[in-house]
Motif scaffolding. Structure first.
Motif, PDB file in Angstrom:
ATOM      1  N   PHE A   1      -2.401  10.878   0.487  1.00 15.68           N
ATOM      2  CA  PHE A   1      -3.214   9.579   0.732  1.00 15.68           C
ATOM      3  C   PHE A   1      -4.699   9.624   0.578  1.00 15.68           C
ATOM      4  O   PHE A   1      -5.681   8.995   0.992  1.00 15.68           O
ATOM      5  CB  PHE A   1      -3.022   8.585   2.107  1.00 15.68           C
ATOM      6  CG  PHE A   1      -1.623   8.719   2.373  1.00 15.68           C
ATOM      7  CD1 PHE A   1      -0.643   8.624   1.546  1.00 15.68           C
ATOM      8  CD2 PHE A   1      -1.322   8.605   3.513  1.00 15.68           C
ATOM      9  CE1 PHE A   1       0.815   8.450   1.909  1.00 15.68           C
ATOM     10  CE2 PHE A   1       0.063   8.691   4.307  1.00 15.68           C
ATOM     11  CZ  PHE A   1       1.134   8.654   3.115  1.00 15.68           C
TER      12      PHE A   1
ATOM     13  N   CYS B   1      -6.459  -3.045   3.646  1.00 12.04           N
ATOM     14  CA  CYS B   1      -7.239  -2.113   2.832  1.00 12.04           C
ATOM     15  C   CYS B   1      -6.251  -1.316   2.164  1.00 12.04           C
ATOM     16  O   CYS B   1      -5.425  -0.684   2.850  1.00 12.04           O
ATOM     17  CB  CYS B   1      -8.402  -1.483   3.662  1.00 12.04           C
ATOM     18  SG  CYS B   1      -9.754  -2.384   4.315  1.00 12.04           S
ATOM     19  N   GLY B   2      -6.225  -1.095   0.784  1.00 15.77           N
ATOM     20  CA  GLY B   2      -5.410  -0.359   0.098  1.00 15.77           C
ATOM     21  C   GLY B   2      -4.077  -1.128  -0.607  1.00 15.77           C
ATOM     22  O   GLY B   2      -3.501  -0.434  -1.225  1.00 15.77           O
TER      23      GLY B   2
ATOM     24  N   PHE C   1     -14.165   4.036  -2.892  1.00 10.76           N
ATOM     25  CA  PHE C   1     -12.881   3.731  -2.886  1.00 10.76           C
ATOM     26  C   PHE C   1     -12.495   2.293  -3.276  1.00 10.76           C
ATOM     27  O   PHE C   1     -13.404   1.291  -3.015  1.00 10.76           O
ATOM     28  CB  PHE C   1     -12.259   3.787  -1.196  1.00 10.76           C
ATOM     29  CG  PHE C   1     -12.545   5.339  -1.117  1.00 10.76           C
ATOM     30  CD1 PHE C   1     -11.353   6.207  -1.155  1.00 10.76           C
ATOM     31  CD2 PHE C   1     -13.467   5.563  -0.082  1.00 10.76           C
ATOM     32  CE1 PHE C   1     -11.295   7.384  -0.531  1.00 10.76           C
ATOM     33  CE2 PHE C   1     -13.614   7.059   0.416  1.00 10.76           C
ATOM     34  CZ  PHE C   1     -12.536   7.920   0.244  1.00 10.76           C
TER      35      PHE C   1
ATOM     36  N   GLY D   1      -0.148   4.280  -1.129  1.00 11.60           N
ATOM     37  CA  GLY D   1      -0.858   5.599  -1.027  1.00 11.60           C
ATOM     38  C   GLY D   1      -0.757   6.458  -2.381  1.00 11.60           C
ATOM     39  O   GLY D   1      -0.857   7.463  -2.524  1.00 11.60           O
TER      40      GLY D   1
ATOM     41  N   ARG E   1      -5.509   9.671  -5.937  1.00 13.91           N
ATOM     42  CA  ARG E   1      -6.929   9.378  -6.431  1.00 13.91           C
ATOM     43  C   ARG E   1      -6.677   9.881  -7.853  1.00 13.91           C
ATOM     44  O   ARG E   1      -6.267  10.874  -8.221  1.00 13.91           O
ATOM     45  CB  ARG E   1      -8.029  10.333  -5.470  1.00 13.91           C
ATOM     46  CG  ARG E   1      -9.478   9.707  -6.038  1.00 13.91           C
ATOM     47  CD  ARG E   1     -10.076  10.058  -4.854  1.00 13.91           C
ATOM     48  NE  ARG E   1     -11.876   9.818  -5.129  1.00 13.91           N
ATOM     49  CZ  ARG E   1     -12.199   8.837  -4.589  1.00 13.91           C
ATOM     50  NH1 ARG E   1     -11.470   8.285  -3.914  1.00 13.91           N
ATOM     51  NH2 ARG E   1     -13.554   8.690  -4.882  1.00 13.91           N
TER      52      ARG E   1
ATOM     53  N   LEU F   1     -10.187  -0.617  -2.681  1.00 12.49           N
ATOM     54  CA  LEU F   1      -9.376  -1.011  -1.583  1.00 12.49           C
ATOM     55  C   LEU F   1      -8.553  -2.130  -1.652  1.00 12.49           C
ATOM     56  O   LEU F   1      -8.008  -2.818  -0.694  1.00 12.49           O
ATOM     57  CB  LEU F   1     -10.156  -1.123  -0.080  1.00 12.49           C
ATOM     58  CG  LEU F   1     -10.980   0.300   0.175  1.00 12.49           C
ATOM     59  CD1 LEU F   1     -11.641  -0.081   1.569  1.00 12.49           C
ATOM     60  CD2 LEU F   1      -9.998   1.430   0.426  1.00 12.49           C
TER      61      LEU F   1
ATOM     62  N   ASP G   1      -6.793   8.817  -1.676  1.00  9.46           N
ATOM     63  CA  ASP G   1      -7.565   7.736  -2.172  1.00  9.46           C
ATOM     64  C   ASP G   1      -7.982   6.421  -1.397  1.00  9.46           C
ATOM     65  O   ASP G   1      -8.230   5.394  -1.714  1.00  9.46           O
ATOM     66  CB  ASP G   1      -6.972   7.148  -3.646  1.00  9.46           C
ATOM     67  CG  ASP G   1      -7.957   6.476  -4.536  1.00  9.46           C
ATOM     68  OD1 ASP G   1      -9.144   6.911  -4.741  1.00  9.46           O
ATOM     69  OD2 ASP G   1      -7.289   5.650  -5.478  1.00  9.46           O
ATOM     70  N   LEU G   2      -7.702   6.853   0.033  1.00 10.90           N
ATOM     71  CA  LEU G   2      -8.141   5.887   0.997  1.00 10.90           C
ATOM     72  C   LEU G   2      -8.784   6.830   2.061  1.00 10.90           C
ATOM     73  O   LEU G   2      -8.713   7.745   2.517  1.00 10.90           O
ATOM     74  CB  LEU G   2      -6.638   5.667   1.699  1.00 10.90           C
ATOM     75  CG  LEU G   2      -5.824   4.463   1.141  1.00 10.90           C
ATOM     76  CD1 LEU G   2      -4.598   4.143   1.658  1.00 10.90           C
ATOM     77  CD2 LEU G   2      -6.369   3.203   0.849  1.00 10.90           C
TER      78      LEU G   2
ATOM     79  N   ASN H   1       0.671  -1.142   0.009  1.00 13.33           N
ATOM     80  CA  ASN H   1      -0.026   0.071  -0.009  1.00 13.33           C
ATOM     81  C   ASN H   1       0.833   1.180   0.127  1.00 13.33           C
ATOM     82  O   ASN H   1       1.678   1.515   0.973  1.00 13.33           O
ATOM     83  CB  ASN H   1      -0.788  -0.192   1.225  1.00 13.33           C
ATOM     84  CG  ASN H   1      -1.976   1.056   1.270  1.00 13.33           C
ATOM     85  OD1 ASN H   1      -1.763   2.202   0.524  1.00 13.33           O
ATOM     86  ND2 ASN H   1      -2.869   0.822   2.086  1.00 13.33           N
TER      87      ASN H   1
ATOM     88  N   TYR I   1      -7.738   4.196   7.085  1.00 20.45           N
ATOM     89  CA  TYR I   1      -6.775   3.252   6.403  1.00 20.45           C
ATOM     90  C   TYR I   1      -5.267   4.075   6.157  1.00 20.45           C
ATOM     91  O   TYR I   1      -4.443   3.396   5.619  1.00 20.45           O
ATOM     92  CB  TYR I   1      -7.288   2.912   5.297  1.00 20.45           C
ATOM     93  CG  TYR I   1      -8.571   1.921   5.458  1.00 20.45           C
ATOM     94  CD1 TYR I   1      -8.624   1.067   6.662  1.00 20.45           C
ATOM     95  CD2 TYR I   1      -9.821   1.948   4.588  1.00 20.45           C
ATOM     96  CE1 TYR I   1      -9.838   0.303   6.899  1.00 20.45           C
ATOM     97  CE2 TYR I   1     -10.849   1.392   4.882  1.00 20.45           C
ATOM     98  CZ  TYR I   1     -10.968   0.462   5.867  1.00 20.45           C
ATOM     99  OH  TYR I   1     -12.083  -0.186   6.091  1.00 20.45           O
ATOM    100  N   TRP I   2      -5.298   5.257   6.278  1.00 15.14           N
ATOM    101  CA  TRP I   2      -4.002   5.798   6.108  1.00 15.14           C
ATOM    102  C   TRP I   2      -2.887   5.291   6.865  1.00 15.14           C
ATOM    103  O   TRP I   2      -1.703   5.387   6.326  1.00 15.14           O
ATOM    104  CB  TRP I   2      -4.096   7.489   6.617  1.00 15.14           C
ATOM    105  CG  TRP I   2      -5.095   8.101   5.637  1.00 15.14           C
ATOM    106  CD1 TRP I   2      -5.621   7.740   4.579  1.00 15.14           C
ATOM    107  CD2 TRP I   2      -5.356   9.617   6.052  1.00 15.14           C
ATOM    108  NE1 TRP I   2      -6.463   8.903   4.022  1.00 15.14           N
ATOM    109  CE2 TRP I   2      -6.293   9.700   4.878  1.00 15.14           C
ATOM    110  CE3 TRP I   2      -5.101  10.345   7.009  1.00 15.14           C
ATOM    111  CZ2 TRP I   2      -6.773  11.345   4.902  1.00 15.14           C
ATOM    112  CZ3 TRP I   2      -5.693  11.572   6.964  1.00 15.14           C
ATOM    113  CH2 TRP I   2      -6.650  12.073   5.834  1.00 15.14           C
TER     114      TRP I   2
END
Length: 396
Positions: free
Chosen positions: A348, A293-294, A274, A258, A261, A276, A350-351, A256, A355-356
């Motif tokens: 980040f 997630c992500g 999103f 990040g 988006r 994920l 797009d999360l 992930n 979930y960052w």
């Protein structure tokens, strides 16, 4: 570690570093080339792969998005492709290349809990055959309403009799069984046809001792492997396997990072949407694993210099920008993410915020802070690009 040491490692073939797409409207694909080495099932799979009549539009084949002439990847720079009966339904993810997937392991969790393997960007498919099923049926891809519709289209194809000869005279009497044979044929084609895994890049010839890389390529190779610089080989393994096998430039794990988006994807107009990766929306069996997630699968970097878009959402359209994001994501986040009304950087984005904490911020080159020097300079990025160019198939 010095450049000399890295080059010595390269010559000794040892590691020097650390640890389905949518459809396109490109129409019919090129005619297949006969390959006497293919089994009857694989040769049939090649015809299926290139057949536009199997789609609801009659204009889309597997080869339309996975073009053999562009390393079995897309030929345009759209973030996602358009499919459906009228070729106007946008997809959700960028088209991945189908090259060098034949050694992909089934999805599993390693002893340390690391998710590994599987087909598709979220690893949900366990084989080429399973992977092939969705594009035939997805509304934003080939757009068939049912397996029976796919089979009916094939029944009218010029090679329908060949299909009967291989899989039985009554194969079309059972739509489910016929559909399974369609995806099996596609699987065998991708496994058997050497065009999907030729291992004939400049780098392969370098490993074989047939030629030398130039100075810029060698510098890029050293930076690629250096765990304090690019650290690319941590996931994109560049050395031969213990059995002498050629490197695939992926360890099949997930990360992930990040990625920003991409507002060029229609679905992102909805602020609640999103993608994920491992925990949905396409993959459902891990939707409770919020720690995943992500995360998306680490792709092979073979033929990366031929790609038109980069990352799962096609956010970048140049290799230079993709590499720039890798090394300047944290030192210069304003280059990649939008600014809030107060001038702060919306990292980040797009999360969902919860979930960052899943984003990789510990490994090089993601361990920098704003204002620090990036892991690679502009000139060093150019050298890495030169090296990545040696991974393109068909070098002569």
């Amino acid at each position: 570690m010095s450049v000399f040491t890295f080059l010595a490692c390269a010559l000794l073939l040892t590691a020097c570093g650390g640890g389905s797409g949518g459809a396109s409207s490109s129409g019919s694909a090129a005619e297949p080339v006969a390959d006497s080495q293919l089994s009857a099932q694989a040769a049939l799979g090649e015809k299926i792969f290139r057949d536009t009549s199997l789609s609801a539009s009659g204009k889309l084949a597997c080869a339309s998005c996975h073009n053999p002439d562009n390393a079995h990847a897309q030929t345009n720079d759209l973030a996602v492709q358009l499919g459906g009966p009228n070729l106007d339904v946008p997809g959700f993810r960028a088209v991945p290349s189908l090259r060098y997937l034949n050694l992909t392991p089934n999805f599993f969790f390693a002893a340390d809990g690391t998710p590994t393997g599987g087909f598709d960007r979220d690893g949900r498919a366990g084989s080429f055959a399973i992977q092939a099923a969705r594009p035939l049926l997805a509304p934003h891809e080939m757009g068939n309403a049912s397996k029976a519709d796919v089979v009916a289209n094939l029944k009218r194809a010029s090679y329908a009799e060949q299909f009967r000869q291989i899989f039985g005279a009554g194969i079309f009497d059972d739509a489910d069984a016929a559909f399974d044979r369609i995806t099996f044929a596609l699987q065998q084609y991708q496994k058997e046809d050497g065009d999907f895994h030729p291992y004939d890049s400049k780098y392969d010839q370098f490993l074989a001792g047939k030629l030398k890389l130039n100075d810029a390529e060698l510098r890029g190779f050293a930076l690629f492997n250096n765990p304090a610089k690019g650290n690319c080989a941590a996931c994109h393994i560049s050395s031969k396997g213990a059995d002498g096998s050629s490197p695939l430039f992926t360890d099949f794990t997930y990360d992930n990072i990040g990625v920003p988006r991409n507002m060029r994807i229609a679905a992102t107009a909805n602020p609640a949407y999103f993608d994920l990766g491992l925990c949905g929306p396409d993959r459902l069996d891990l939707n409770t694993r919020t720690d995943l997630c992500g995360a998306f699968k680490v792709p092979t970097l073979r033929n990366v210099a031929t790609r038109k878009v980069f990352f799962h959402n096609g956010r970048f359209t140049s290799l230079r920008d993709a590499l720039g994001f890798y090394v300047r994501r944290d030192t210069n986040p304003e280059e990649w993410y939008p600014l809030a009304a107060d001038g702060s950087v919306m990292k980040f984005n797009d999360l969902p915020p919860q979930y960052w904490s899943n984003v990789n911020v510990t490994e090089v080159p993601y361990n920098r802070k704003r204002g620090m020097t990036a892991a690679l300079s502009a000139d060093e990025i150019e050298d890495v690009i030169k090296f990545l160019g040696t991974l393109t198939d068909g070098y002569k």
